[in-house]
Design an enzyme around this catalytic site. Structure first.
Site, PDB file in Angstrom:
ATOM      1  CB  CYS A  21     -49.083   6.767  26.208  1.00  0.00           C
ATOM      2  SG  CYS A  21     -50.353   6.316  25.021  1.00  0.00           S
ATOM      3  CE  LYS A  46     -32.488 -11.709 -11.833  1.00  0.00           C
ATOM      4  NZ  LYS A  46     -32.432 -10.672 -10.812  1.00  0.00           N
ATOM      5  CG  ASP A  93      -2.000  -1.038   1.133  1.00  0.00           C
ATOM      6  OD1 ASP A  93      -2.039  -1.734   0.093  1.00  0.00           O
ATOM      7  OD2 ASP A  93      -2.784  -1.172   2.090  1.00  0.00           O
ATOM      8  CB  CYS A 146     -51.674   4.012  20.576  1.00  0.00           C
ATOM      9  SG  CYS A 146     -51.602   5.355  21.781  1.00  0.00           S
ATOM     10  NE  ARG A 182     -33.994  -2.414 -16.486  1.00  0.00           N
ATOM     11  CZ  ARG A 182     -35.166  -2.754 -15.989  1.00  0.00           C
ATOM     12  NH1 ARG A 182     -35.357  -2.730 -14.693  1.00  0.00           N
ATOM     13  NH2 ARG A 182     -36.142  -3.131 -16.777  1.00  0.00           N
ATOM     14  CE  LYS A 197     -26.294 -13.337 -18.980  1.00  0.00           C
ATOM     15  NZ  LYS A 197     -25.442 -12.168 -18.868  1.00  0.00           N
ATOM     16  CG  ASP A 252      -0.829   5.030  -0.133  1.00  0.00           C
ATOM     17  OD1 ASP A 252      -1.740   4.752  -0.948  1.00  0.00           O
ATOM     18  OD2 ASP A 252      -0.887   4.760   1.082  1.00  0.00           O
TER      19      ASP A 252
END
Ligand code: IVH
Length: 702
Positions: free
Chosen positions: A426, A129, A43, A439, A150, A305, A47
């Site tokens: 209450c 999916k 990292d 209520c 979409r 598909k 950086d």
């Protein structure tokens, strides 16, 4: 060691070369890290590259290009999201829960392609999916130029700035394997990993904000931010699965298409497979169903598909879905656990919702410890009692619910649960309204006040950051807020005394409230919590009347001139404003605000941007809370179509009381079925842009 950056503005050729080489390196490491998952540098080293590039770009701003890795964040916040037409229509998928549908689908494809009955089946490409938010990305000459939700399938919201912040979305296509096409429109799903979602919710709760009900809502919320620096803080991911348009390259088969997407550096779903028989498809389905809980993201089925692009062309599409694809969905997830106690939750409208407090159970990777029992009638019908073993279901976007009691031989059950005579909060005598218990002490019941505050401050309302359930509960408990208007008089010192608050968080909250002294009328209207008035109606009311005064004075006839407002709603609205206590409370709030500005959306804006836009809905049976006609209008306002007969093109059936043959047909076809309360929950969620404040899913567990 980095060279010192020149002060001169016209860059020397070596600066240009360094900038380009840095970008090249950073892109490659982004790809290795976010797409391949095989980082090659630390990292820190990454950086350092990034810092150096930023330094050079700051010294030579004319070298900054939109596809530079530094440009993922930094766009100016917008006032609204533009409406943009898709390169090619984004259709839905035909879907079913029935395994038998697979061979029926394959037969249809055969017939459509005039293939011999006895010959082999054509090849199909299989993918999971993904249950996220569908989006179109457009690359021109290899550079990302647009991201569009979409919407209604024809046009959606332009969210390009937000999409650019998603680390796994390449700003520029890789050209290693094959050159980038002149134009590429690709469809995929933006989603949030479950682990990241939990982290986000935890952070929101700690900040005092409302957590999201599920990863999809969180994703949708993040994607539609007006300020992309907020999106950048949300852990979004992207996976590409469908080429909507390509120019300057050609494929015969989708398998090649997927490989091309990969070579361009676009992440694709895992475990893409080929199949050429129904058995292979079902094996794939079964394997994913089995592994579903181990995945770190939500899937709700598999997609089948036709691989051959020419065949796809020949089969074409209905107005709703292509004829060359089918989604085979999973059954909703169910688990068995025990009810420890049945609690009652008093919502902002005074409705008491019985909630089953459960022995925590994992339902598809999410720990569920409470589930709604909806209302008194549902509870009686299912005869759910404390201590019972129950089957709990969590269907994607709907809050967990108790499906049924699991019978246990020889165990003595508790007494049947009875609604109390008085409000647990209450002590006011309760009243029944249809299947609900209420209520009636609207202004004296602390639970209702708390609900009103949360709704007022919610995302669809004034959107006050940091004012969620817990804070609202404290404010009410300590009588710091006795009516809504008191919110505007809170002081930093008193808030800082509250558990979980300190000087800084208290002043943040006070500031957030003060900022909302200027609010758009539609948000204010939504925030008032007028019965039946969700975000869509509130927006239409605001656009039509333009001032709060005009709305308060409107009679039923005038109100009904606004689209989507029928007799029942007009009556409720008039009744709401006529109520003296409501009127006084509103006067108080308004007197402390500076401005209610009108926001008039362009016609059709927002429409079609909801999750149900483009879908076909059927209502059958009777509903308690509204007529079928009203229900139709509500979903139409969200961009869906309401029709009266159930067919393969139907997406959702709402089955009310006494539903008969249409419900049966829907079950047969494996179409998603909602009961009235699930429908109301979903409506609340979509119209409000936030979950139903009364639903237990919005409450942090505990
Ligand atoms: S193919 C219309 N593949 O499911 C044909 N769609 O209910 C092109 N979806 O919102 C879509 N995973 O965005 C395809 N592997 C996948 C998918 C997928 C999720 C979404 C799609 C749409 C929804 C349809």
């Amino acid at each position: 060691m980095a060279k010192k950056v020149d002060d001169r503005t016209d860059p020397a050729p070596e600066v240009l070369r360094e900038v380009e080489s840095l970008r090249e390196k950073i892109r490659r490491h982004d790809y290795l890290y976010y797409v391949e998952g095989t980082p090659e540098i630390s990292d820190d080293a990454y950086d350092a590259l990034f810092r150096r590039l930023r330094e050079l770009e700051e010294a030579h701003p004319e070298l900054v290009t939109p596809d530079s890795p530094t440009q993922r964040v930094g766009a100016e916040p917008r006032d609204d999201l533009p409406t943009i037409r898709h390169t090619a229509p984004m259709l839905s998928l035909d879907s079913s829960q029935e395994p038998e549908e697979v061979s029926r689908f394959m037969d249809r494809v055969r017939r459509g392609l005039a293939l011999e009955e006895e010959g082999p089946d054509p090849a199909y490409l299989l993918q999971p999916k993904l249950d996220g938010v569908s989006i179109e990305l457009v690359y021109e000459d290899g550079v990302l130029v647009r991201g569009v939700t979409r919407g209604n399938g024809q046009q959606g919201e332009g969210v390009t700035d937000n999409v650019r912040t998603i680390a796994s979305v390449p700003l520029r296509l890789r050209q290693e394997g094959r050159p980038a096409p002149d134009l590429l429109a690709v469809r995929g799903e933006v989603l949030m990993k479950l682990s990241a979602f939990e982290g986000l919710n935890q952070r929101l709760v700690e900040e005092g904000s409302e957590p999201y009900a599920n990863p999809r809502n969180a994703t949708s919320g993040a994607l539609r931010q007006l300020d992309s620096s907020i999106t950048a803080q949300r852990p979004l991911e992207f996976l590409a699965f469908d080429i909507l348009a390509v120019e300057g390259d050609a494929f015969e088969r989708d398998e090649e298409g997927v490989r091309a997407l990969q070579s361009w550096g676009l992440p694709v779903p895992e475990r893409v497979r080929m199949a050429s028989s129904a058995e292979e498809v079902l094996d794939y389905h079964l394997a994913f169903a089995r592994d579903r809980d181990e995945l770190d993201y939500e899937i709700d089925g598999i997609v089948i598909k036709l691989d051959d692009w020419a065949g796809r062309e020949r089969l074409g599409a209905t107005s709703h879905h292509p004829r060359w694809a089918l989604a085979l969905k999973f059954e909703p997830r169910k688990e068995v656990t025990r009810i420890e106690r049945i609690a009652l939750q008093v919502g902002r409208t005074g409705v008491l919702t019985p909630v089953a407090l459960l022995r925590p159970v994992e339902v598809g990777g999410v720990t569920v410890s409470r589930a709604t029992l909806h209302n008194r009638e549902e509870l009686e019908r299912k005869d759910v009692r404390e201590g019972d073993l129950v089957r709990v279901q969590r269907a994607g976007d709907v809050i967990p619910q108790v499906v049924e009691v699991v019978p246990e031989d020889g165990r003595e059950r508790a007494d049947a649960f009875r609604m109390p005579e008085r409000c647990p909060n209450c002590d006011t005598p309760l009243v029944s309204r249809g299947p609900f218990t209420l209520c009636p002490n609207r202004f004296g019941c602390a639970a209702q006040l708390k609900g009103r505050i949360v709704h007022f401050a919610s995302r669809g309302g004034l959107d006050i950051e940091g004012l969620g359930q817990e804070t609202a509960a404290l404010l009410v408990e300590r009588k710091m807020v006795v009516e809504l208007a008191d919110l505007f008089d809170l002081e930093v010192e008193e808030v800082a005394e509250l558990p979980g608050f300190a000087e800084l968080s208290a002043s943040n909250l006070i500031e957030a409230i003060a900022e909302r002294r200027r609010t758009e009328l539609r948000r204010f209207l939504f925030g008032l919590g007028i019965p039946e008035v969700g975000a869509t109606v509130a927006r239409d009311l605001a656009a039509h009347f333009r001032t709060l005064g005009a709305i308060r004075e409107a009679d039923r006839e005038t109100l009904e001139k606004v689209k989507g407002i029928g007799p029942k709603m007009s009556e409720l609205i008039v009744e709401f404003f006529r109520d003296e206590r409501n009127a006084a409370a509103i006067d108080e709030v308004v007197s402390r605000m500076e401005e209610l500005s009108v926001y008039e959306p362009a016609p059709d804006e927002d429409r079609g941007s909801s999750d149900i836009a483009g879908q076909t809905w059927v209502f059958t049976g009777g509903m308690e809370s509204m007529t079928r006609g009203e229900a139709k209008k509500r979903v139409e306002a969200l961009g869906a179509r309401a029709t009266s007969s159930v067919s393969g093109a139907t997406d959702v059936v709402v089955a009310g009381e006494g539903a008969g043959s249409k419900l049966e047909k829907a079950q047969e076809l494996g179409i998603r079925i909602l009961d009235e309360s699930q429908f109301l929950e979903l409506l609340g969620e979509m119209e409000g842009g936030t979950g139903d404040e009364e639903g237990p899913a919005e409450l942090p567990d505990g």
